[in-house]
Each structure stands twice: as structure tokens, then as C-alpha cells.
Design a protein around this motif. Sequence first.
Motif, mmCIF file in Angstrom:
data_model
loop_
_atom_site.group_PDB
_atom_site.id
_atom_site.type_symbol
_atom_site.label_atom_id
_atom_site.label_comp_id
_atom_site.label_asym_id
_atom_site.label_seq_id
_atom_site.Cartn_x
_atom_site.Cartn_y
_atom_site.Cartn_z
ATOM 1 N N PRO A 379 -2.247 48.825 42.109
ATOM 2 C CA PRO A 379 -1.456 50.049 41.893
ATOM 3 C C PRO A 379 -2.163 51.004 40.920
ATOM 4 O O PRO A 379 -2.786 50.565 39.950
ATOM 5 N N ASN A 380 -2.033 52.260 41.225
ATOM 6 C CA ASN A 380 -2.564 53.311 40.339
ATOM 7 C C ASN A 380 -4.050 53.198 40.048
ATOM 8 O O ASN A 380 -4.530 53.667 39.015
ATOM 9 N N LEU A 381 -4.764 52.540 40.959
ATOM 10 C CA LEU A 381 -6.231 52.573 40.859
ATOM 11 C C LEU A 381 -6.715 53.652 41.812
ATOM 12 O O LEU A 381 -6.350 53.649 42.998
ATOM 13 N N PHE A 382 -7.504 54.568 41.314
ATOM 14 C CA PHE A 382 -8.084 55.616 42.156
ATOM 15 C C PHE A 382 -9.595 55.492 42.063
ATOM 16 O O PHE A 382 -10.163 55.655 40.986
ATOM 17 N N MET A 383 -10.206 55.175 43.200
ATOM 18 C CA MET A 383 -11.656 54.998 43.199
ATOM 19 C C MET A 383 -12.325 56.277 43.644
ATOM 20 O O MET A 383 -12.039 56.789 44.722
ATOM 21 N N MET A 384 -13.216 56.785 42.851
ATOM 22 C CA MET A 384 -13.994 57.951 43.270
ATOM 23 C C MET A 384 -15.270 57.418 43.931
ATOM 24 O O MET A 384 -15.835 56.429 43.467
ATOM 25 N N VAL A 385 -15.723 58.123 44.977
ATOM 26 C CA VAL A 385 -16.892 57.664 45.729
ATOM 27 C C VAL A 385 -16.662 56.193 46.132
ATOM 28 O O VAL A 385 -17.532 55.338 45.991
ATOM 29 N N GLY A 386 -15.453 55.923 46.614
ATOM 30 C CA GLY A 386 -15.093 54.564 47.001
ATOM 31 C C GLY A 386 -15.643 54.196 48.379
ATOM 32 O O GLY A 386 -16.497 54.909 48.935
ATOM 33 N N PRO A 387 -15.149 53.077 48.952
ATOM 34 C CA PRO A 387 -15.659 52.608 50.238
ATOM 35 C C PRO A 387 -15.596 53.683 51.327
ATOM 36 O O PRO A 387 -14.609 54.413 51.446
ATOM 37 N N ASN A 388 -16.649 53.775 52.116
ATOM 38 C CA ASN A 388 -16.740 54.705 53.249
ATOM 39 C C ASN A 388 -16.486 56.163 52.890
ATOM 40 O O ASN A 388 -15.801 56.893 53.628
ATOM 41 N N THR A 389 -17.036 56.578 51.782
ATOM 42 C CA THR A 389 -16.981 58.006 51.432
ATOM 43 C C THR A 389 -18.387 58.610 51.355
ATOM 44 O O THR A 389 -18.525 59.817 51.186
ATOM 45 N N GLY A 390 -19.417 57.773 51.485
ATOM 46 C CA GLY A 390 -20.792 58.250 51.273
ATOM 47 C C GLY A 390 -21.271 59.203 52.359
ATOM 48 O O GLY A 390 -20.710 59.260 53.461
ATOM 49 N N GLN A 391 -22.328 59.928 52.046
ATOM 50 C CA GLN A 391 -22.885 60.935 52.954
ATOM 51 C C GLN A 391 -24.391 60.753 53.100
ATOM 52 O O GLN A 391 -25.058 60.449 52.121
ATOM 53 N N GLY A 392 -24.873 60.946 54.318
ATOM 54 C CA GLY A 392 -26.320 60.918 54.494
ATOM 55 C C GLY A 392 -26.876 62.301 54.735
ATOM 56 O O GLY A 392 -28.079 62.506 54.747
ATOM 57 N N HIS A 393 -26.003 63.291 54.935
ATOM 58 C CA HIS A 393 -26.506 64.590 55.378
ATOM 59 C C HIS A 393 -26.100 65.753 54.484
ATOM 60 O O HIS A 393 -26.581 66.866 54.676
ATOM 61 N N THR A 394 -25.178 65.518 53.557
ATOM 62 C CA THR A 394 -24.706 66.663 52.771
ATOM 63 C C THR A 394 -24.359 66.221 51.355
ATOM 64 O O THR A 394 -24.714 65.125 50.931
ATOM 65 N N SER A 395 -23.633 67.105 50.646
ATOM 66 C CA SER A 395 -23.422 66.886 49.221
ATOM 67 C C SER A 395 -22.216 66.000 48.938
ATOM 68 O O SER A 395 -21.116 66.241 49.437
ATOM 69 N N MET A 396 -22.415 64.999 48.080
ATOM 70 C CA MET A 396 -21.301 64.137 47.668
ATOM 71 C C MET A 396 -20.292 64.919 46.827
ATOM 72 O O MET A 396 -19.150 64.496 46.674
ATOM 73 N N VAL A 397 -20.702 66.040 46.283
ATOM 74 C CA VAL A 397 -19.788 66.804 45.423
ATOM 75 C C VAL A 397 -18.591 67.291 46.248
ATOM 76 O O VAL A 397 -17.461 67.355 45.755
ATOM 77 N N PHE A 398 -18.832 67.594 47.509
ATOM 78 C CA PHE A 398 -17.762 68.025 48.404
ATOM 79 C C PHE A 398 -16.719 66.913 48.550
ATOM 80 O O PHE A 398 -15.499 67.155 48.485
ATOM 81 N N ILE A 399 -17.200 65.690 48.741
ATOM 82 C CA ILE A 399 -16.311 64.523 48.895
ATOM 83 C C ILE A 399 -15.548 64.280 47.591
ATOM 84 O O ILE A 399 -14.343 64.006 47.587
#
Length: 499
Positions: A379-399
Motif C-alpha cells: 500500500p502507498n508504494l509508488f515506484m518511479m521508473v518501475g516495471p515496464n516503463t523503460g524506453q529504447g527510443h525516447t526520453s524517460m523524462v516523459f514517462i
Amino acid sequence: MTLPQRVEHLIVGAGFAGLCAAIKLTEDGETDYLVIDKGHDVGGTWRDNTYPGACCDVPSQLYSFSFARNPEWTSSYSPQWEIQDYLRTVARVYGVRDKIVLSTELEHAEWDDEAQLWRCRTTSGELTARTLIAGAGGLSEPRLPEIEGIDGFEGALFHSARWDHSVALAGKRVAVIGTGASAIQIVPEVQKVAEHLDVYQRTAPWVIPRNDRVYSRPERAALRRLPALSKLYRTGIYWAHEGYVPMFTWQPKLGKPAQKAALVNLHKGITDPELRAKVTPSFRLGCKRVLRSNTYYPALAADNVDLVTDSIARVTPTGIVTADGVEHPADVVVVATGFWTTELPIAERIVGREGRSLAEEWAAGGMAAYKGTTVHGFPNLFMMVGPNTGQGHTSMVFIIEAQVAYIRDAVRTMRREGYAAVEPHVGAQRRWNANLQRRMKHTVWNTGGCSSWYLDSHGRNTTLWPKATFTFRRLLSRFDPAAYVMYAVRPDADREAVA
Ligand code: N01
């Protein structure tokens, strides 16, 4: 600084993710938070990766917050120091610097289900937090290779993300192990100064040209004076990159033109047929991260460089022995072998409602979250750049910005409705991941004929997002209570599941 005993929100990591969360929570009046970071400065990966040639391979105009565009970038691909400076400036200008405690590492965080909060132990003391926002990054823990004898090497040996600047490379025999995104930036710089450089390649990567250029003063002035122009420029770059999504996610054949461009780049940089053959990749472009460089191939072709493709058998006190029995002497070994990506070290430190750590939760089936951000049982755990959020073609800042919008809305919902905690339903999380893994079957990452850090030991891709990034943003634009168990605030010990 002495840590407070309790905060509403504890943010772990002061890189792009942690800073974005801090800035946006502040905007919402959620000022009872603390950011901790184990490093000596803000910046995350851009603080840690100071190797020679460290540079972003995503265009600088896109590699910045949408709310803090930077007209002062000096070139189209920013060097590390400039991004680090940018993040320091953002932290100061947006007034979050005083909320950041550096040199403080999260050692353990455990959900207390009775008190409905996280009990956290850090290297600077203990505190509790209503929400835990984990922004420690997916590429932050160096992964050292397990090679026989490596601990007995008598020269200098360090990982690319822990560069030892006290070691002079001029006139030395240097070995670089690995040919990934970090190594291809390091090799051209080391080649310039080392007496000799051995590059140990296990798998030849695809390397496309990097159309880098310095911005002129009038260009920067125009971007400074005309915010609409800088926005338009950024938007254009965003859509140009989004155009690569089909090639990665459902029609790998569309990568053929890029593959041709990469081969032209290779042929331009290397004339020796034997060396060309060695560096020609054997898998489909996109399966591993596509690298960008104009200088890597010419550096490999230089007289003082050898590309070693025989596998490494062991390290001796004075060099590296390859499988063919040859010993390659070295004064310095640079280990550019990547990071722990699918077994995140922070997962061992976060313990959920059932007394199980995230690492234990994920041991059998691999990393999984709901919308890459929340996890059933935590509960109340918020993962940034968590599972299946990565990018190979663009900026992670957008995610990152999309995830922060979702977390903000979750916090607002809790406040408005009077809930103490939220946790995704197991069914919602299962459906989300089943859908992702179905999509994965068609991606170049799973079908392109390579092994990569995108895949875990079960062969599941638990790191990348297999759709357009605007889809990710849309799906996370609103917190969705229907997918959650919402726990009411209870002063007494019992927890009450409302939905
Ligand atoms: O790490 P990697 P990286 N013996 O894992 C080899 C981001 N990044 O630090 O391909 C010998 O990509 C391994 O070989 P193989 C970016 O997302 C961004 O370079 O597995 N070799 C590979 O060649 C990137 O993807 C920027 O066969 C061994 C290399 O080491 C991510 O960080 C810049 C080995 C590891 O490559 C990681 O990049 C830099 C062993 N035992 C990085 N183990 C930007 O510009 C591994 N290898 C934004």
C-alpha cells in the motif's frame, strides 16, 4: 541534517524522478515530504556517470522537464555535466533543494498495516511516511561481471558508473569490458590518450550515426525569447522519435532503413574487412538498445586499439586471459558491463503488507506492477521508473512526468475522499501485466534474436513499455480508484478495506 520523525511522503532518489515528484507535490501544497539520496549531490545517474565522453543519446530538447525547458543547452545531445547542472538548477529554482537530504540511503522500509504507514530506516536515522515514492532509478546499481580472478587484479579496476578520476590513462594499457551504450562513449575518449586499448566485445551492437551539433548563439537566443518556438521544436522531436514505436513494438521489419544507416556508419568508420565482420551485429536492430556514435568505429580502427572477441577466461594480477589462452596485459580495467535492471537492489529493502519484500514477491514471476507504478501487497508504494516503463527510443523524462501526474492524482484522491492508503487489486495488476506480456510477443526486444538487459532470467521483458509513450501518459492521466483497494483512515488498529 537530523531527519524528522515523520513525513507524509518520503521520496527516495534526487534524480529526474525524485525531483519531479518533489516539485509537483509542492505545487499541490503537499509540502510535508522529504527527499533522500545516497549520493553527495542531486542528479542521480547524471551525477554518477562521469566517465569520459558521458553524454545523453536522447536529444537535449526532449531530455528536460516539459515545465522547465532549457533554451541554454549548448548542443543537440547534452554532455553529462550540462544535465547535472540543469538538475541542480531545477532543484534550486523550483524551491525543493532544502527538502533534500543527501548522503542518506534507504536501508529498509516496511509497511505497518496497523498504523497505515511506512516505517523507514535510513543511514541517517529512522522515520515514518504515509507514502513511499521510490525514485532510485532502474540503471543505478552497477553490475560487476563474475570473472575468475577479477578481485586479484593489481592495477586500477572500476565500473563505468564509478569512474576513478584519480587514475591517469595517458600512456597506459587500458582494457574496456563491454560494448554497450556506456562503452561506446568511453572507447573514443580513452583511445585518444591510452598507449594501448583492448576492447572486449561479447556481442556486437548496432551503432547508428549521432547527428550532434552545437547550437549557435542566435539559436539559443531565439529559443530563450520565443517559448512557443522552443515548445514547437520539442514537440517536433517528440513526434519524430515516436515514429520509431511501430518498428520496436509490432513490426520489426520497419527497422531495415535504420539498419542500413547503421551499416553505412560501420563501413564509413572501419575499412578493414576482418574488423568489419567482427563488429557486424548478428541480431535485428532494436533488439538491444540502439547506440548512437560517429566516433566509436573510427576509434576501434585506430592503431592503438584491439577489438578482442574471444571470451574472457580469467583476470590475472596484470591482465586479462582470453579463452584462446592469450594474456592481454593491462594497467587499467574499465568494467562497462551495465546495471542490475531486472533484480533491482531496492526491491530487497521494501517490505509490504504481508511481510514479504518486493524481491521475494517478484522472485518467482519477475518484476510486475500496476501501471508500472503501484504494487499489490504494498500500500502507498509508488515506484518511479518501475516495471515496464523503460524506453529504447525516447526520453524517460516523459514517462516520469506521466507517473508523477498519476501519483499526484492518487494523493489528491486520498485527501479528498479521506483514505489512508491505496493498493491495486491483484486482478487489476494481473490483467495489466498479462496484456503487456501479450504485446511483448510481437516486439523486436523479444523476437530480434538477442539477449539483453531488457529480459529477466525467465525471459520476460519486465523493463520496457511496449506501446506509444502518449498511450502511457493517457493511461496514467487519472488515478483510477476502481482498480484499487482504498483503505479508510482509522485511528484505531484495524484496517478497513472500503472497496
Ligand atoms: O550497459 P549495457 P551500459 N563479460 O548493459 C557486456 C543507459 N545509458 O552501461 O551485449 C563480457 O548496455 C555486455 O555484453 P552483451 C542505456 O539505457 C544511456 O553500456 O550482454 N562482457 C554489453 O556489451 C543503456 O542501455 C546513456 O553480450 C560483458 C556491456 O557489457 C544502459 O544505460 C549512456 C559481461 C553492457 O552493456 C546500460 O548501458 C549510457 C561479461 N561478464 C548508458 N557482462 C545515454 O546516453 C556484460 N558484458 C542516455
